[in-house]
Design a protein around this motif. Sequence first.
Motif, PDB file in Angstrom:
ATOM      1  N   LYS A  84      23.114  56.519  11.823  1.00 10.43           N
ATOM      2  CA  LYS A  84      21.573  57.442  11.938  1.00 10.43           C
ATOM      3  C   LYS A  84      20.601  57.069  10.789  1.00 10.43           C
ATOM      4  O   LYS A  84      19.559  57.275  10.782  1.00 10.43           O
ATOM      5  N   SER A  85      21.306  56.380   9.594  1.00 13.09           N
ATOM      6  CA  SER A  85      20.589  56.119   8.440  1.00 13.09           C
ATOM      7  C   SER A  85      21.299  55.051   7.598  1.00 13.09           C
ATOM      8  O   SER A  85      22.563  54.799   7.961  1.00 13.09           O
ATOM      9  N   VAL A  86      20.605  54.525   6.812  1.00 15.68           N
ATOM     10  CA  VAL A  86      21.290  53.482   5.922  1.00 15.68           C
ATOM     11  C   VAL A  86      22.763  54.113   5.304  1.00 15.68           C
ATOM     12  O   VAL A  86      23.696  53.518   4.960  1.00 15.68           O
ATOM     13  N   ASN A  87      22.455  55.533   4.669  1.00 15.88           N
ATOM     14  CA  ASN A  87      23.464  55.886   3.950  1.00 15.88           C
ATOM     15  C   ASN A  87      24.785  56.666   4.706  1.00 15.88           C
ATOM     16  O   ASN A  87      25.619  56.985   4.161  1.00 15.88           O
ATOM     17  N   THR A  88      24.525  56.724   6.091  1.00 12.67           N
ATOM     18  CA  THR A  88      25.378  57.348   6.805  1.00 12.67           C
ATOM     19  C   THR A  88      25.781  56.455   7.977  1.00 12.67           C
ATOM     20  O   THR A  88      26.409  56.981   9.175  1.00 12.67           O
ATOM     21  N   GLY A  95      26.340  43.705  -0.890  1.00  5.69           N
ATOM     22  CA  GLY A  95      25.427  42.738  -1.391  1.00  5.69           C
ATOM     23  C   GLY A  95      24.017  42.758  -0.987  1.00  5.69           C
ATOM     24  O   GLY A  95      23.629  44.126  -1.074  1.00  5.69           O
ATOM     25  N   ALA A  96      23.168  41.757  -0.828  1.00 10.47           N
ATOM     26  CA  ALA A  96      21.945  41.678  -0.936  1.00 10.47           C
ATOM     27  C   ALA A  96      21.522  41.855   0.871  1.00 10.47           C
ATOM     28  O   ALA A  96      20.916  41.007   1.612  1.00 10.47           O
ATOM     29  N   GLY A  97      21.881  43.079   1.113  1.00 12.04           N
ATOM     30  CA  GLY A  97      21.410  43.816   2.691  1.00 12.04           C
ATOM     31  C   GLY A  97      21.573  44.796   2.910  1.00 12.04           C
ATOM     32  O   GLY A  97      22.415  45.683   1.999  1.00 12.04           O
ATOM     33  N   GLN A  98      21.009  45.396   4.075  1.00  6.40           N
ATOM     34  CA  GLN A  98      21.234  46.897   4.394  1.00  6.40           C
ATOM     35  C   GLN A  98      21.011  46.883   6.004  1.00  6.40           C
ATOM     36  O   GLN A  98      20.346  45.927   6.364  1.00  6.40           O
ATOM     37  N   VAL A  99      21.827  47.938   6.575  1.00  9.59           N
ATOM     38  CA  VAL A  99      21.506  47.842   7.884  1.00  9.59           C
ATOM     39  C   VAL A  99      20.133  48.495   8.679  1.00  9.59           C
ATOM     40  O   VAL A  99      19.609  49.073   7.479  1.00  9.59           O
ATOM     41  N   ILE A 100      19.932  47.981   9.618  1.00  7.51           N
ATOM     42  CA  ILE A 100      18.504  48.615  10.067  1.00  7.51           C
ATOM     43  C   ILE A 100      18.877  49.736  11.147  1.00  7.51           C
ATOM     44  O   ILE A 100      19.262  49.500  12.141  1.00  7.51           O
ATOM     45  N   PRO A 101      18.871  50.746  10.773  1.00  3.23           N
ATOM     46  CA  PRO A 101      19.245  51.996  11.817  1.00  3.23           C
ATOM     47  C   PRO A 101      18.502  52.124  13.221  1.00  3.23           C
ATOM     48  O   PRO A 101      19.113  52.379  13.928  1.00  3.23           O
ATOM     49  N   SER A 102      17.426  51.913  13.248  1.00  4.98           N
ATOM     50  CA  SER A 102      16.408  51.793  14.283  1.00  4.98           C
ATOM     51  C   SER A 102      16.927  50.853  15.285  1.00  4.98           C
ATOM     52  O   SER A 102      16.605  51.014  16.567  1.00  4.98           O
ATOM     53  N   ASN A 110      31.249  53.710  23.947  1.00  2.87           N
ATOM     54  CA  ASN A 110      32.660  53.873  23.181  1.00  2.87           C
ATOM     55  C   ASN A 110      33.446  52.634  22.904  1.00  2.87           C
ATOM     56  O   ASN A 110      34.569  52.680  22.339  1.00  2.87           O
ATOM     57  N   PHE A 111      32.729  51.499  23.411  1.00  2.96           N
ATOM     58  CA  PHE A 111      33.605  50.110  23.193  1.00  2.96           C
ATOM     59  C   PHE A 111      32.808  49.379  22.160  1.00  2.96           C
ATOM     60  O   PHE A 111      33.238  48.599  21.320  1.00  2.96           O
ATOM     61  N   VAL A 112      31.579  49.068  22.550  1.00  2.00           N
ATOM     62  CA  VAL A 112      30.624  47.662  21.908  1.00  2.00           C
ATOM     63  C   VAL A 112      29.374  48.311  21.503  1.00  2.00           C
ATOM     64  O   VAL A 112      28.614  48.957  22.318  1.00  2.00           O
ATOM     65  N   TYR A 113      28.908  48.086  20.477  1.00  6.86           N
ATOM     66  CA  TYR A 113      27.723  48.505  19.756  1.00  6.86           C
ATOM     67  C   TYR A 113      26.831  47.195  19.022  1.00  6.86           C
ATOM     68  O   TYR A 113      27.868  46.485  18.841  1.00  6.86           O
ATOM     69  N   SER A 114      25.789  47.313  18.685  1.00  5.54           N
ATOM     70  CA  SER A 114      25.199  46.249  18.217  1.00  5.54           C
ATOM     71  C   SER A 114      24.112  46.785  17.087  1.00  5.54           C
ATOM     72  O   SER A 114      23.742  48.020  17.237  1.00  5.54           O
ATOM     73  N   LEU A 115      23.840  45.988  16.095  1.00 10.04           N
ATOM     74  CA  LEU A 115      22.962  46.242  14.901  1.00 10.04           C
ATOM     75  C   LEU A 115      22.372  45.265  14.394  1.00 10.04           C
ATOM     76  O   LEU A 115      22.984  43.908  14.528  1.00 10.04           O
TER      77      LEU A 115
END
Length: 250
Positions: A84-88, A95-102, A110-115
């Motif tokens: 839902k957010s970078v911290n959750t 390292g030098a990066g972070q997820v993009i929650p959107s 329940n099996f496969v996700y992408s980010l």
Amino acid sequence: LDDGSTSACTNGKVTYRSLRDGNHTFEVCTKHQGLGCATYNWTVDTIPPTAHVTASTSFTSSFNVSVNISFTEPCIGGGGFGCKSVNTCNLLVYGAGQVIPSSFRILQPNFVYSLLVSLSSTIQYGRAILVMDRNFCTDPAGNSFMRMPNSSVYVHFDFNVQNLIFFYGERDPQIEERSRVPEKLLQLNSETRTVQATNDYDRLKIYLYFSAPVMNSSTEILNSLNISQGSLLPAKAKSLGNRRFGFMVS
């Protein structure tokens, strides 16, 4: 038990130990006419759920990298996998990066996700480590999520361009040419010299070894080479982590 041999139940109680993982059925029958049999079904599951993390590439010059998370079984207890957010987010980035929650997508419930993971544009080169969180969910049997070796992946990035080839780590990469042409000793102008020589050009291969991983394909590297005679074709060979490229003389 499980269509096994029958036995008399004299005290109304039976105990089974060390049952294997999987489905089991217990059946009890009476000799009294008209009462028949009764069954009870249950599942033994002692294997914790885990997930395999894969990135669209291990070496990149792009600012975003696509990541897939594939679970071995549904792990929805405790809320399941989410971001839902970078911290959750249950996919951690070191390292030098972070997820993009959107960018979070459910490819198979329940099996496969992408980010998408965003790499820092303020650092010219480096790496980011993507790894699953610990114990954030449970399977239907109550087993907690367990990280395995394939629950993490390294992404190397370099936003510099050198000679049409992207490199990670080294600022002055070296290229070494190797072939399987035997060495011969020749007498030239009263001097003994070592040369590579052969008249067997059938299936002759040449290999280029890079001191750092490269981003280009064999075809792109081939197009950057100057060949004085004959031609080269990309040859199938292990790349050794995008460091070696083979070509066949034709």
